[in-house]
Design a protein around this motif. Structure first.
Motif, short mmCIF file in Angstrom:
data_model
loop_
_atom_site.label_atom_id
_atom_site.label_comp_id
_atom_site.label_asym_id
_atom_site.label_seq_id
_atom_site.Cartn_x
_atom_site.Cartn_y
_atom_site.Cartn_z
N ILE A 22 42.99 42.12 45.87
CA ILE A 22 43.66 43.09 45.95
C ILE A 22 43.86 42.86 44.47
CG2 ILE A 22 45.52 44.41 46.40
CD1 ILE A 22 45.75 43.51 49.65
N ALA A 23 44.32 41.76 43.62
CA ALA A 23 45.05 42.10 42.65
C ALA A 23 43.65 42.33 41.42
CB ALA A 23 45.61 40.55 41.74
N GLU A 24 42.27 41.82 42.00
CA GLU A 24 40.98 41.41 41.27
C GLU A 24 40.47 42.92 42.15
OE1 GLU A 24 39.77 39.31 38.73
OE2 GLU A 24 41.39 37.84 39.32
N ARG A 25 41.32 43.65 43.06
CA ARG A 25 40.70 45.00 42.57
C ARG A 25 38.66 44.91 44.29
NH1 ARG A 25 41.88 47.53 37.72
NH2 ARG A 25 39.69 46.40 36.75
N PHE A 26 39.15 43.87 44.75
CA PHE A 26 37.82 43.88 44.92
C PHE A 26 38.59 44.46 46.89
CE2 PHE A 26 36.82 40.18 43.04
CZ PHE A 26 35.57 40.40 43.01
N MET A 27 39.62 45.00 47.25
CA MET A 27 40.14 45.64 48.03
C MET A 27 41.37 46.10 47.33
SD MET A 27 40.42 42.93 50.82
CE MET A 27 41.09 44.00 52.61
N ARG A 28 41.52 47.51 47.70
CA ARG A 28 43.01 48.09 47.00
C ARG A 28 44.05 47.87 48.01
NH1 ARG A 28 41.04 53.74 46.78
NH2 ARG A 28 39.64 54.79 46.59
N LYS A 29 45.42 48.35 46.89
CA LYS A 29 46.39 48.00 46.70
C LYS A 29 46.65 48.34 48.82
CE LYS A 29 51.48 48.74 45.36
NZ LYS A 29 51.90 50.25 44.90
N GLU A 30 46.41 49.41 48.94
CA GLU A 30 46.70 50.13 50.76
C GLU A 30 46.41 49.00 51.90
OE1 GLU A 30 45.65 53.33 47.83
OE2 GLU A 30 45.65 52.02 48.47
#
Length: 191
Positions: free
Chosen positions: A149-157
């Motif tokens: 999530i932090a590295e934006r491979f996934m969204r915060k949601e």
């Protein structure tokens, strides 16, 4: 209510994992929640089934035929469903369940958990996913998911796809209080 439980078949794991499994199985049986699991008779799988059955619970096993041939299947379940292969097993494990719970396990448990997380991200599975982090077993997985999530491979949601809990007593409340998720998740599956 019906809950899928992913867990290990190894009988050589530390007793703390067996104790946590027994507590969860007793609570699920007490709450009249049917357990759907991999159908095995050894390790945490066997402990889960035996404890739930001893406490009046219902247990449905889903077992590939090749495992039945080597007598890995539990003989005293409420129901044992034999399937063609591991793919069919994984599909039936989560069909019509109200939640998924992952106990500590090996590569099979990790693969099942990864798949159901992916399906939820895509809106194809919308029920709660609770990860029982007994003695911090899943610490590194939690850190990896947070890094994704932090590295934006996934969204915060996507951090709401799963809930980590430390104790078996927290599993049912985590299921009951899980954030709402629906098929519209496909609309924000991409980053």
């Amino acid at each position: 209510m019906k809950v899928c439980v992913y867990c290990a078949s190894s009988s050589k794991v530390d007793t703390k994992y067996f104790e946590a499994t027994k507590k969860l199985a007793k609570e699920l049986a007490r709450q009249d929640i049917t357990i759907v699991y991999g159908g095995g008779s050894y390790g945490l799988m066997g402990c889960l089934a035996d404890t739930a059955l001893e406490n009046g619970g219902k247990v449905i096993g889903i077992l590939p035929r090749f495992m039945e041939k080597v007598e890995w299947g539990h003989k005293n379940l409420t129901e044992l469903i034999l399937v063609k292969d591991m793919h069919e097993r994984k599909k039936l494990l989560i069909q019509d369940v109200d939640a998924v719970v992952a106990l500590p396990g090996g590569c099979g448990t990790l693969e099942e958990l990864s798949e159901v997380i992916t399906l939820k991200r895509l809106g194809k599975f919308t029920k709660p996913i609770v990860i029982l982090n007994t003695d911090n077993f899943y610490y590194h997985l939690r850190m990896l998911l947070e890094k994704m999530i932090a590295e934006r491979f996934m969204r915060k949601e996507h951090g709401e796809i799963w809930q980590f809990v430390d104790n078996p007593e927290e599993v049912i409340p985590a299921i009951e209080n899980a954030p709402h998720w629906d098929a519209d998740a496909i609309n924000f599956a991409a980053v």
